[in-house]
Motif scaffolding. Sequence first.
Motif, PDB file in Angstrom:
ATOM      1  N   SER A  36       0.855  -1.166   0.000  1.00  0.00           N
ATOM      2  CA  SER A  36       0.000   0.000   0.000  1.00  0.00           C
ATOM      3  C   SER A  36       0.904   1.234   0.000  1.00  0.00           C
ATOM      4  N   VAL A  37       0.625   2.181  -0.891  1.00  0.00           N
ATOM      5  CA  VAL A  37       1.436   3.398  -0.963  1.00  0.00           C
ATOM      6  C   VAL A  37       0.736   4.471  -0.136  1.00  0.00           C
ATOM      7  N   ASP A  72       4.581  -7.062 -13.531  1.00  0.00           N
ATOM      8  CA  ASP A  72       3.858  -8.030 -14.341  1.00  0.00           C
ATOM      9  C   ASP A  72       2.844  -8.718 -13.435  1.00  0.00           C
ATOM     10  N   ARG A  73       1.724  -9.127 -13.968  1.00  0.00           N
ATOM     11  CA  ARG A  73       0.663  -9.816 -13.203  1.00  0.00           C
ATOM     12  C   ARG A  73       0.258  -9.002 -11.969  1.00  0.00           C
ATOM     13  N   LEU A  74       0.008  -7.718 -12.224  1.00  0.00           N
ATOM     14  CA  LEU A  74      -0.293  -6.785 -11.123  1.00  0.00           C
ATOM     15  C   LEU A  74      -1.764  -6.380 -11.082  1.00  0.00           C
ATOM     16  N   LEU A  75      -2.302  -6.323  -9.868  1.00  0.00           N
ATOM     17  CA  LEU A  75      -3.593  -5.674  -9.632  1.00  0.00           C
ATOM     18  C   LEU A  75      -3.298  -4.352  -8.925  1.00  0.00           C
ATOM     19  N   ALA A  76      -3.629  -3.227  -9.572  1.00  0.00           N
ATOM     20  CA  ALA A  76      -3.493  -1.920  -8.914  1.00  0.00           C
ATOM     21  C   ALA A  76      -4.884  -1.521  -8.419  1.00  0.00           C
ATOM     22  N   ILE A  77      -4.924  -0.888  -7.257  1.00  0.00           N
ATOM     23  CA  ILE A  77      -6.225  -0.483  -6.710  1.00  0.00           C
ATOM     24  C   ILE A  77      -6.179   0.996  -6.367  1.00  0.00           C
ATOM     25  N   ASP A  78      -7.187   1.737  -6.829  1.00  0.00           N
ATOM     26  CA  ASP A  78      -7.272   3.154  -6.492  1.00  0.00           C
ATOM     27  C   ASP A  78      -8.242   3.320  -5.328  1.00  0.00           C
ATOM     28  N   GLY A 137     -10.640   4.005   3.746  1.00  0.00           N
ATOM     29  CA  GLY A 137      -9.839   3.306   2.740  1.00  0.00           C
ATOM     30  C   GLY A 137      -8.443   2.923   3.201  1.00  0.00           C
ATOM     31  N   THR A 138      -7.703   3.883   3.779  1.00  0.00           N
ATOM     32  CA  THR A 138      -6.330   3.580   4.185  1.00  0.00           C
ATOM     33  C   THR A 138      -6.331   2.498   5.263  1.00  0.00           C
ATOM     34  N   GLU A 139      -7.279   2.604   6.181  1.00  0.00           N
ATOM     35  CA  GLU A 139      -7.402   1.600   7.237  1.00  0.00           C
ATOM     36  C   GLU A 139      -7.595   0.205   6.633  1.00  0.00           C
ATOM     37  N   LEU A 140      -8.502   0.103   5.670  1.00  0.00           N
ATOM     38  CA  LEU A 140      -8.727  -1.212   5.033  1.00  0.00           C
ATOM     39  C   LEU A 140      -7.486  -1.668   4.274  1.00  0.00           C
ATOM     40  N   SER A 141      -6.768  -0.701   3.687  1.00  0.00           N
ATOM     41  CA  SER A 141      -5.568  -1.077   2.923  1.00  0.00           C
ATOM     42  C   SER A 141      -4.485  -1.639   3.851  1.00  0.00           C
ATOM     43  N   TRP A 142      -4.397  -1.116   5.056  1.00  0.00           N
ATOM     44  CA  TRP A 142      -3.398  -1.647   6.002  1.00  0.00           C
ATOM     45  C   TRP A 142      -3.764  -3.067   6.425  1.00  0.00           C
ATOM     46  N   HIS A 143      -5.064  -3.310   6.565  1.00  0.00           N
ATOM     47  CA  HIS A 143      -5.492  -4.662   6.919  1.00  0.00           C
ATOM     48  C   HIS A 143      -5.268  -5.633   5.754  1.00  0.00           C
ATOM     49  N   ALA A 144      -5.120  -5.068   4.541  1.00  0.00           N
ATOM     50  CA  ALA A 144      -4.970  -5.925   3.361  1.00  0.00           C
ATOM     51  C   ALA A 144      -3.518  -6.087   2.920  1.00  0.00           C
ATOM     52  N   SER A 145      -2.620  -5.232   3.448  1.00  0.00           N
ATOM     53  CA  SER A 145      -1.261  -5.168   2.887  1.00  0.00           C
ATOM     54  C   SER A 145      -0.236  -5.932   3.711  1.00  0.00           C
ATOM     55  N   ASP A 146       0.748  -6.472   3.006  1.00  0.00           N
ATOM     56  CA  ASP A 146       1.905  -7.047   3.697  1.00  0.00           C
ATOM     57  C   ASP A 146       2.847  -5.935   4.121  1.00  0.00           C
ATOM     58  N   ALA A 147       2.919  -4.889   3.309  1.00  0.00           N
ATOM     59  CA  ALA A 147       3.907  -3.842   3.585  1.00  0.00           C
ATOM     60  C   ALA A 147       3.479  -2.506   2.986  1.00  0.00           C
ATOM     61  N   ILE A 183      -1.563  -0.644  -3.933  1.00  0.00           N
ATOM     62  CA  ILE A 183      -2.760   0.141  -3.598  1.00  0.00           C
ATOM     63  C   ILE A 183      -2.390   1.604  -3.408  1.00  0.00           C
ATOM     64  N   ASP A 184      -3.087   2.485  -4.125  1.00  0.00           N
ATOM     65  CA  ASP A 184      -2.902   3.926  -3.918  1.00  0.00           C
ATOM     66  C   ASP A 184      -3.946   4.391  -2.907  1.00  0.00           C
ATOM     67  N   THR A 185      -3.514   5.177  -1.931  1.00  0.00           N
ATOM     68  CA  THR A 185      -4.440   5.576  -0.861  1.00  0.00           C
ATOM     69  C   THR A 185      -4.629   7.087  -0.812  1.00  0.00           C
ATOM     70  N   SER A 186      -5.580   7.506  -0.002  1.00  0.00           N
ATOM     71  CA  SER A 186      -5.843   8.929   0.199  1.00  0.00           C
ATOM     72  C   SER A 186      -4.962   9.426   1.360  1.00  0.00           C
ATOM     73  N   PRO A 187      -4.929  10.730   1.609  1.00  0.00           N
ATOM     74  CA  PRO A 187      -4.093  11.214   2.726  1.00  0.00           C
ATOM     75  C   PRO A 187      -4.711  10.965   4.109  1.00  0.00           C
ATOM     76  N   PHE A 188      -5.874  10.326   4.167  1.00  0.00           N
ATOM     77  CA  PHE A 188      -6.558  10.153   5.453  1.00  0.00           C
ATOM     78  C   PHE A 188      -6.602   8.692   5.863  1.00  0.00           C
ATOM     79  N   PHE A 189      -6.563   8.462   7.165  1.00  0.00           N
ATOM     80  CA  PHE A 189      -6.505   7.080   7.646  1.00  0.00           C
ATOM     81  C   PHE A 189      -7.863   6.381   7.622  1.00  0.00           C
TER      82      PHE A 189
END
Length: 352
Positions: free
Chosen positions: A36-37, A58-64, A191-201, A182-188
């Motif tokens: 997650s970025v 390659d073989r990438l899923l990007a999420i906005d 979306g960002t909260e869910l991205s942290w639960h979904a991300s390895d790093a 995953i591209d995130t917004s500036p707020f926690f």
Amino acid sequence: MSGTTALERIIKRQSEIAVGNFDAIRIDVPKHRVYSVCNLRGGVGKTTLTFNLSYYADRLLAIDLCPQGNLSYFFDKEYYLHGANIRDALLPYLIPGMPSVERIASYVGATNQYFDGKNVYYIPSSNELYLLPSVLNSALNLTDGGLLDSTQRLAAISNALFSLRKEIKRETTQNNLDKCLIDTSPFFSGGTELSWHASDALIVPVRTDRQSINSFELLIKTMQSSASFRKYADKLEGFRTPKIHAVVLTHCGWSTRSGARSLPNQQTKVYLQQCYDIMSRNRRLLSTDNPENHLFILDDFLGSGRVSSLESKPIELLKQGDTKTFDRVKVTVNAAVEKCKNELRFIHRLLW
Ligand SMILES: Nc1ncnc2c1ncn2[C@@H]1O[C@H](COP(=O)(O)OP(=O)(O)OP(=O)(O)O)[C@@H](O)[C@H]1O
Ligand SMILES: [Mg+2]
């Protein structure tokens, strides 16, 4: 190694990266699948970095996951007119009775010519993401109503907080992909909260200014906070905290002194040191316990960045001297574009 400071070693390594001399650099870091970025500040370069890194994968899923939809716009100027989006992926987990949708990701090559032939898919943003924090909160608060026993309650919380994690698994499997950015917004919240639960790093862009440093510190505090991200840490099976994999100092300037072309300017050095100090104090949050493995520089893109965003064209495909006229102003790809490409390529190699 003795006698040199970590900062000197990072700067020296950066000058090898600048000329593409990657073989001279040895960094041993684990690789992850889902990144997650994020930084809890706007305008630091999250979307620009996500877009450019997508091109190398390659073989990438990007999420906005940002309601502004800037990444989606890079991939498809009319993204809001086409098909399913992130709202369709997440709401069925949060609102009872919402039907779930499958195959939400779109092929980027269908709408951005520069990705034609690349195995990159993306899930577009929705401006309804602005409402996600309150929808998520309602879903979590519903579990407090006394109607559910503790097992049912935990199942409902897990369903909501791991919604994105489950959707990434489903979409990558269905489309035969093996990585996610995953591209995130500036707020926690939301979306960002869910991205942290979904991300390895996490990949954390930090701009060379005081506010971005403060936001980096806020991000670290939030990662460890038992009032927000870690609220259900002890109760939820499968809870994990993502590692900080790369901190990327963006918009960096270089010394203009003659003979000092590969030396960062004073401002860049100051913020590089501040990032290093924060990382040193929080080693256990990093992918390895050595901050030197995780701190990198991205130049100020100057004209290249303008041309890249005006044309939705990855920096990798630009050549020095390319021009674009916009609002009667001519923008030119500058000589440093090759250096920027090497910096981006190196970050890509660090991820996958
Ligand atoms: N390394 C860089 N050098 C110069 N300009 C950059 C760099 N990275 C990003 N930019 C520019 O800075 C601005 C903000 O970048 P970007 O939209 O990627 O930030 P962001 O963190 O995604 O912002 P937001 O939080 O609003 O989504 C854009 O105009 C972009 O072109
Ligand atoms: Mg953005």
